[in-house]
Design a protein around this motif. Sequence first.
Motif, PDB file in Angstrom:
ATOM      1  N   GLN A 199      55.514  91.975  34.485  1.00 49.44           N
ATOM      2  CA  GLN A 199      55.245  92.542  33.163  1.00 49.44           C
ATOM      3  C   GLN A 199      54.472  93.853  33.279  1.00 49.44           C
ATOM      4  O   GLN A 199      53.800  94.094  34.285  1.00 49.44           O
ATOM      5  CB  GLN A 199      54.448  91.545  32.315  1.00 49.44           C
ATOM      6  CG  GLN A 199      55.130  90.203  32.098  1.00 49.44           C
ATOM      7  CD  GLN A 199      56.352  90.298  31.199  1.00 49.44           C
ATOM      8  OE1 GLN A 199      56.680  91.355  30.658  1.00 49.44           O
ATOM      9  NE2 GLN A 199      57.053  89.171  31.045  1.00 49.44           N
ATOM     10  N   PRO A 200      54.558  94.718  32.248  1.00 52.28           N
ATOM     11  CA  PRO A 200      53.854  96.015  32.314  1.00 52.28           C
ATOM     12  C   PRO A 200      52.337  95.884  32.361  1.00 52.28           C
ATOM     13  O   PRO A 200      51.649  96.749  32.890  1.00 52.28           O
ATOM     14  CB  PRO A 200      54.308  96.729  31.041  1.00 52.28           C
ATOM     15  CG  PRO A 200      54.819  95.654  30.137  1.00 52.28           C
ATOM     16  CD  PRO A 200      55.367  94.596  31.031  1.00 52.28           C
ATOM     17  N   ILE A 201      51.800  94.804  31.755  1.00 54.84           N
ATOM     18  CA  ILE A 201      50.362  94.508  31.856  1.00 54.84           C
ATOM     19  C   ILE A 201      50.233  93.104  32.429  1.00 54.84           C
ATOM     20  O   ILE A 201      50.833  92.157  31.915  1.00 54.84           O
ATOM     21  CB  ILE A 201      49.656  94.592  30.494  1.00 54.84           C
ATOM     22  CG1 ILE A 201      49.745  96.012  29.928  1.00 54.84           C
ATOM     23  CG2 ILE A 201      48.183  94.178  30.623  1.00 54.84           C
ATOM     24  CD1 ILE A 201      49.109  96.165  28.555  1.00 54.84           C
ATOM     25  N   TYR A 202      49.490  92.969  33.500  1.00 60.10           N
ATOM     26  CA  TYR A 202      49.366  91.671  34.156  1.00 60.10           C
ATOM     27  C   TYR A 202      48.547  90.733  33.266  1.00 60.10           C
ATOM     28  O   TYR A 202      47.424  91.052  32.883  1.00 60.10           O
ATOM     29  CB  TYR A 202      48.674  91.833  35.504  1.00 60.10           C
ATOM     30  CG  TYR A 202      48.609  90.557  36.299  1.00 60.10           C
ATOM     31  CD1 TYR A 202      49.693  90.149  37.066  1.00 60.10           C
ATOM     32  CD2 TYR A 202      47.479  89.755  36.257  1.00 60.10           C
ATOM     33  CE1 TYR A 202      49.642  88.972  37.786  1.00 60.10           C
ATOM     34  CE2 TYR A 202      47.429  88.577  36.977  1.00 60.10           C
ATOM     35  CZ  TYR A 202      48.509  88.194  37.744  1.00 60.10           C
ATOM     36  OH  TYR A 202      48.464  87.018  38.444  1.00 60.10           O
ATOM     37  N   PHE A 203      49.133  89.597  32.934  1.00 63.32           N
ATOM     38  CA  PHE A 203      48.448  88.612  32.094  1.00 63.32           C
ATOM     39  C   PHE A 203      48.557  87.253  32.761  1.00 63.32           C
ATOM     40  O   PHE A 203      49.661  86.737  32.939  1.00 63.32           O
ATOM     41  CB  PHE A 203      49.060  88.561  30.695  1.00 63.32           C
ATOM     42  CG  PHE A 203      48.381  87.584  29.773  1.00 63.32           C
ATOM     43  CD1 PHE A 203      47.313  87.973  28.980  1.00 63.32           C
ATOM     44  CD2 PHE A 203      48.785  86.260  29.724  1.00 63.32           C
ATOM     45  CE1 PHE A 203      46.679  87.072  28.142  1.00 63.32           C
ATOM     46  CE2 PHE A 203      48.161  85.344  28.884  1.00 63.32           C
ATOM     47  CZ  PHE A 203      47.105  85.758  28.096  1.00 63.32           C
TER      48      PHE A 203
ATOM     49  N   PRO B 294      52.505  87.958  21.133  1.00 61.45           N
ATOM     50  CA  PRO B 294      51.325  88.418  20.380  1.00 61.45           C
ATOM     51  C   PRO B 294      51.198  89.942  20.410  1.00 61.45           C
ATOM     52  O   PRO B 294      51.521  90.578  21.420  1.00 61.45           O
ATOM     53  CB  PRO B 294      50.153  87.758  21.129  1.00 61.45           C
ATOM     54  CG  PRO B 294      50.766  86.650  21.908  1.00 61.45           C
ATOM     55  CD  PRO B 294      52.159  87.068  22.243  1.00 61.45           C
ATOM     56  N   SER B 295      50.738  90.507  19.313  1.00 61.41           N
ATOM     57  CA  SER B 295      50.499  91.948  19.282  1.00 61.41           C
ATOM     58  C   SER B 295      49.253  92.271  20.100  1.00 61.41           C
ATOM     59  O   SER B 295      48.433  91.400  20.386  1.00 61.41           O
ATOM     60  CB  SER B 295      50.307  92.423  17.837  1.00 61.41           C
ATOM     61  OG  SER B 295      49.051  91.984  17.341  1.00 61.41           O
TER      62      SER B 295
ATOM     63  N   ALA C  57      44.436 101.517  26.583  1.00 62.98           N
ATOM     64  CA  ALA C  57      45.350 102.657  26.469  1.00 62.98           C
ATOM     65  C   ALA C  57      46.462 102.363  25.465  1.00 62.98           C
ATOM     66  O   ALA C  57      46.871 103.237  24.698  1.00 62.98           O
ATOM     67  CB  ALA C  57      45.939 102.986  27.836  1.00 62.98           C
ATOM     68  N   ALA C  58      46.940 101.119  25.455  1.00 59.37           N
ATOM     69  CA  ALA C  58      48.026 100.752  24.544  1.00 59.37           C
ATOM     70  C   ALA C  58      47.572 100.742  23.092  1.00 59.37           C
ATOM     71  O   ALA C  58      48.322 101.111  22.188  1.00 59.37           O
ATOM     72  CB  ALA C  58      48.593  99.387  24.925  1.00 59.37           C
TER      73      ALA C  58
ATOM     74  N   PRO D 232      53.275 101.794  22.756  1.00 62.64           N
ATOM     75  CA  PRO D 232      53.904 100.469  22.726  1.00 62.64           C
ATOM     76  C   PRO D 232      54.065  99.893  24.130  1.00 62.64           C
ATOM     77  O   PRO D 232      54.344 100.623  25.082  1.00 62.64           O
ATOM     78  CB  PRO D 232      55.264 100.740  22.081  1.00 62.64           C
ATOM     79  CG  PRO D 232      55.101 102.041  21.373  1.00 62.64           C
ATOM     80  CD  PRO D 232      54.110 102.833  22.157  1.00 62.64           C
ATOM     81  N   VAL D 233      53.887  98.594  24.245  1.00 62.28           N
ATOM     82  CA  VAL D 233      54.047  97.906  25.527  1.00 62.28           C
ATOM     83  C   VAL D 233      55.425  97.258  25.563  1.00 62.28           C
ATOM     84  O   VAL D 233      55.780  96.485  24.669  1.00 62.28           O
ATOM     85  CB  VAL D 233      52.955  96.834  25.713  1.00 62.28           C
ATOM     86  CG1 VAL D 233      53.149  96.110  27.044  1.00 62.28           C
ATOM     87  CG2 VAL D 233      51.568  97.461  25.651  1.00 62.28           C
TER      88      VAL D 233
END
Length: 452
Positions: free
Chosen positions: A241-245, A274-275, A313-314, A330-331
């Motif tokens: 994913q673009p952001i590691y969660f 989720p937003s 940043a997002a 946008p992510v």
Amino acid sequence: MISWRKHYKKGLIAIGLLLSTSASIYGQDGDPKNGEKLFKANCTACHALDKQVVGPALKGVVDRLKTEQGLDTDWLHKWIKDNKALRASGDKYANEVFEKFNKTEMQVFPNLADKDIDDILAYTTNPPVEEPKADAKATTENTVAAPQNNNTTSSIVIISLIAIAGLLVWILIKLRQLVKLGQSEDLAGLNETRVKSFSEIYAKYHYIGKGLLAILAILATYGIWNWIMWIGVYKGYKPEQPIYFSHKIHAGEQKIDCQLCHSSAKYGKVSEIPSMNVCMNCHRTISEYNADHYMEPGKDKAFYDGEIQKIYAATGWDPAKQQYTGKTTPVEWTRIHNMPDFVYFNHSQHVVAGEQAIINSFNKKNPDNKIDVVCKACHGKIDTMNVVQMANDFTMGWCIECHRTTEVDMNNGYNKEYFKNLHEKLKKQYPKDGGKITVDAIGGLECGKCHY
């Protein structure tokens, strides 16, 4: 002489009182260790010691108020217990603070005793020195070193096997040469009469050949059919994913309820992604990763802090100014679970109406792998996943099997009344099962339930 001693004693008493008052003013008469617990329980949502969050940094706040405003701990007691009342009384500095921080009202704490507040102030004045933490990098290196050693061992074994195979091939070639040298003239003549072409072999053994071809055709047909049936089945799929969660950190370590983020799963057809504003509910104040007790192999604090910065940043959040800049990005998340367009699936129907029935059915079939949340029946134990993956097949057969084995919760007042006649009928029809009602008995296998 006696008079001088009396004055000396009075002087010592006065100095002692002055020091004790000074200690009280500077927050030293509390227990910093207890204050740390109280601070983390009541204050960390809006404050940090060393930086501004929603409110100002609180390290040395007692000294700053004394030096800059001439205010003592009594003012802080009033402010913490009921800052609204303090502002309403016309206190100048209280209203200045309110205006400075964008008129953000601080929560009132009438439940805190004076001793509790003194402990918190003692913590902000003299925070306990943290014990040295284990070197996470060293731990990670040790963890990574073991697989590397295993890889080295595996490489040695593979090279050895290849060498042995080469030696065997060389021996076979030499043996063949020796056999040729030892052949007699009679043996050479016999070799000339042997069948040397495929057509000759097929003509001699054509019945066996046709049988083998038929078997190969059947196996090929089965293979193609099996391949077609598994198109679109992505069990084990876990994209980057673009952001590691990490769900293990959030749902597992921090015990965050699934529906806090995926709120529409309970009330709608789709469980939405989720937003980023949902992330900011917590990460507005959590700007760095401090859970050193859990770090994945190969990842350190800098990695996790960098991912939090991607959230800022997002959303266009400036942590230094504690405000949004208006510049958002946008992510582009990669979707993992995605039903075909011709399939109808309603999350709320399963999460609310079928919750207890699904949990009971799953735990009955998996006594050694029980679940406590209905989401895990389909999505697997998501609270143990650092990277989310598709845990099940999500095929039509998988859904039908669930509908055939999941019993309807007849303890539910609505179901008990609505399916009363059906229940009595099934008791007579299937006395051994006690009239058990499964989802397929109430229309769970009707085509129109799941397909438009």
